[in-house]
Design an enzyme around this catalytic site. Structure first.
Site, PDB file in Angstrom:
ATOM      1  CB  CYS A 169      -0.933   0.014   1.205  1.00  9.34           C
ATOM      2  SG  CYS A 169      -1.988  -1.424   1.230  1.00  9.34           S
ATOM      3  CG  HIS A 191      -3.490   3.102   2.550  1.00  5.59           C
ATOM      4  ND1 HIS A 191      -3.860   2.842   1.255  1.00  5.59           N
ATOM      5  CD2 HIS A 191      -3.513   1.906   3.198  1.00  5.59           C
ATOM      6  CE1 HIS A 191      -4.098   1.546   1.120  1.00  5.59           C
ATOM      7  NE2 HIS A 191      -3.892   0.954   2.287  1.00  5.59           N
ATOM      8  CG  ASN A 225      -6.538  -1.385   1.172  1.00  2.00           C
ATOM      9  OD1 ASN A 225      -5.844  -0.886   0.294  1.00  2.00           O
ATOM     10  ND2 ASN A 225      -6.027  -1.920   2.281  1.00  2.00           N
TER      11      ASN A 225
END
Ligand code: ACO
Length: 359
Positions: free
Chosen positions: A143, A286, A316
């Site tokens: 990520c 994020h 996500n």
């Protein structure tokens, strides 16, 4: 300017005329400022809602929304590759930057779901967009990948080894999700985001990457991983049956580390640049979990109205999440020219990263 631009693209007339010589590393150079000149993103058409997931695993819309903030996510078509999504995002970023494929010196793709182990996804993208003068490679930082790519490109441009860099994060996480595991399958989605960076003017007020920070803790690899399919646990029929090629996560622990590292990384950047939290026009964190986003913002002392959130739409998307969010913030006018934005991410590795950019 009293720097020497060094570049490997000797076949390119423009570079020859600028007396570029990649082999000459002896001449002194000044660190060049780096500007963000364009962004782009792409998400697949297919929406997978929480109600759809209720039919697949033992979960509920209420549980997913209250624990994560996610309402739906996008899922790539079966024949849609990570490089296809990356290419779409890249073309949009190049269009918004007003650069031609030939001007791109460097392509970095951040992904944990590459088209193939080798060659790199970046090479497929290079061919798709016709960036004939570019060097292309992938990086893997989960990520945090987009900001790892940004930091890498900033070093290349800053040292005069590249002039125009295309950074992309693209993920087809639906391919590595265990669709029978309710603790992970509700969290992830597919998509891609991209940005074009170029040597900037260095003039106060002009666009600039002000600072960036990356970090990792390799003692915590087992918190979030795809255990199989690599050299540690090679692909065998048995391993495929056991779904060892899908994401395994210890969510609670990841949550704690995510909040702590995102806060620390962002604060260290704020300290280094001399920017105060009140100077930050927009934080783009994020997009993993709304509770993580809120906890980080609270610890940074930044009010919710200055925090960008789109996790409800896409879930996500790993490294792509912050890149898609950046593009959405710019294209919707939420982030405007001259604004100071703070990007902060966290991912498997463990890895974390942050960047302060004046648009
Ligand atoms: N639906 C219903 N119940 C569920 C679901 C689900 N989808 N998933 C888990 N549960 C249950 C659990 O079984 C557990 O039940 P139990 O108490 O009977 O055992 C209960 O819900 C609570 O589970 P927890 O794991 O404690 O729930 P938590 O509040 O921690 O939320 C979550 C889980 C959302 C995964 C959270 O821990 C989280 O977001 N962690 C961070 C994850 C993350 O950000 N990962 C990405 C990192 S970035 C990258 O590199 C990809």
């Amino acid at each position: 300017m009293d720097y020497v631009l060094m570049c490997q693209y000797r076949q390119c007339r423009k570079h020859r005329e600028n007396k570029v010589d990649m082999n000459d590393l002896t001449k002194p150079f000044k660190r060049l400022p780096v500007a963000l000149i364009g962004t782009g993103s792409y998400v697949p058409e297919r929406r997978l809602t929480n109600e759809d997931l209720e039919k697949m695993v033992d979960t509920s819309n209420e549980w997913i929304v209250t624990r994560t903030g996610i309402e739906e996510r996008r899922i790539a078509a079966p024949d849609e590759k990570t490089s296809d999504m990356a290419t779409q995002a890249a073309r949009r970023a190049m269009e918004s930057a007003g650069v031609t494929p030939e001007e791109i010196d460097l392509i970095i793709v951040a992904t944990v779901t590459p088209d193939t182990f080798t060659p790199s996804t970046a090479c497929y993208v290079q061919a798709n967009i016709g960036a004939v003068n570019a060097a292309a490679f992938d990086i893997s930082a989960a990520c945090s990948g987009f900001l790892f790519a940004l930091k890498t490109a900033v070093q290349y441009i800053g040292c005069g080894q590249a002039r125009t860099a295309l950074i992309i994060a693209s993920e087809k996480l639906s391919h590595i999700v265990n669709w029978e595991d309710r603790s992970t399958c509700v969290l992830f989605g597919d998509g891609a985001g991209a940005a074009v960076l170029r040597s900037g003017t260095g003039i106060e007020g002009d666009s600039a990457v002000l600072a960036s920070d990356i970090g990792s803790d390799g003692t915590l690899t087992d918190l979030l991983m795809v255990p199989g399919g690599g050299s540690a646990i090679p692909t065998t029929e048995e391993n495929i049956q056991e779904k060892l090629y899908t994401l395994a996560m210890r969510g609670n622990e990841v949550f704690r580390y995510a909040v702590a590292h995102m806060k620390d990384s962002a604060l260290s950047l704020i300290e280094r640049t001399g920017i105060k939290p009140e100077d930050v026009d927009l934080v783009i964190p994020h997009q993993a979990n709304l509770r993580i986003i809120n906890a980080v913002a609270q610890r940074l002392g930044i009010p919710a109205e200055r925090v960008f959130v789109n996790v409800h739409k896409y879930g996500n998307t790993s490294g792509a999440a912050v890149a898609i969010a950046l593009d959405e913030a710019v294209s919707t006018g939420r982030a405007r020219k001259g604004d100071i934005i703070l990007l902060v991410t966290f991912g498997a590795g463990l890895t974390w990263s942050s960047a302060a950019i004046r648009l």
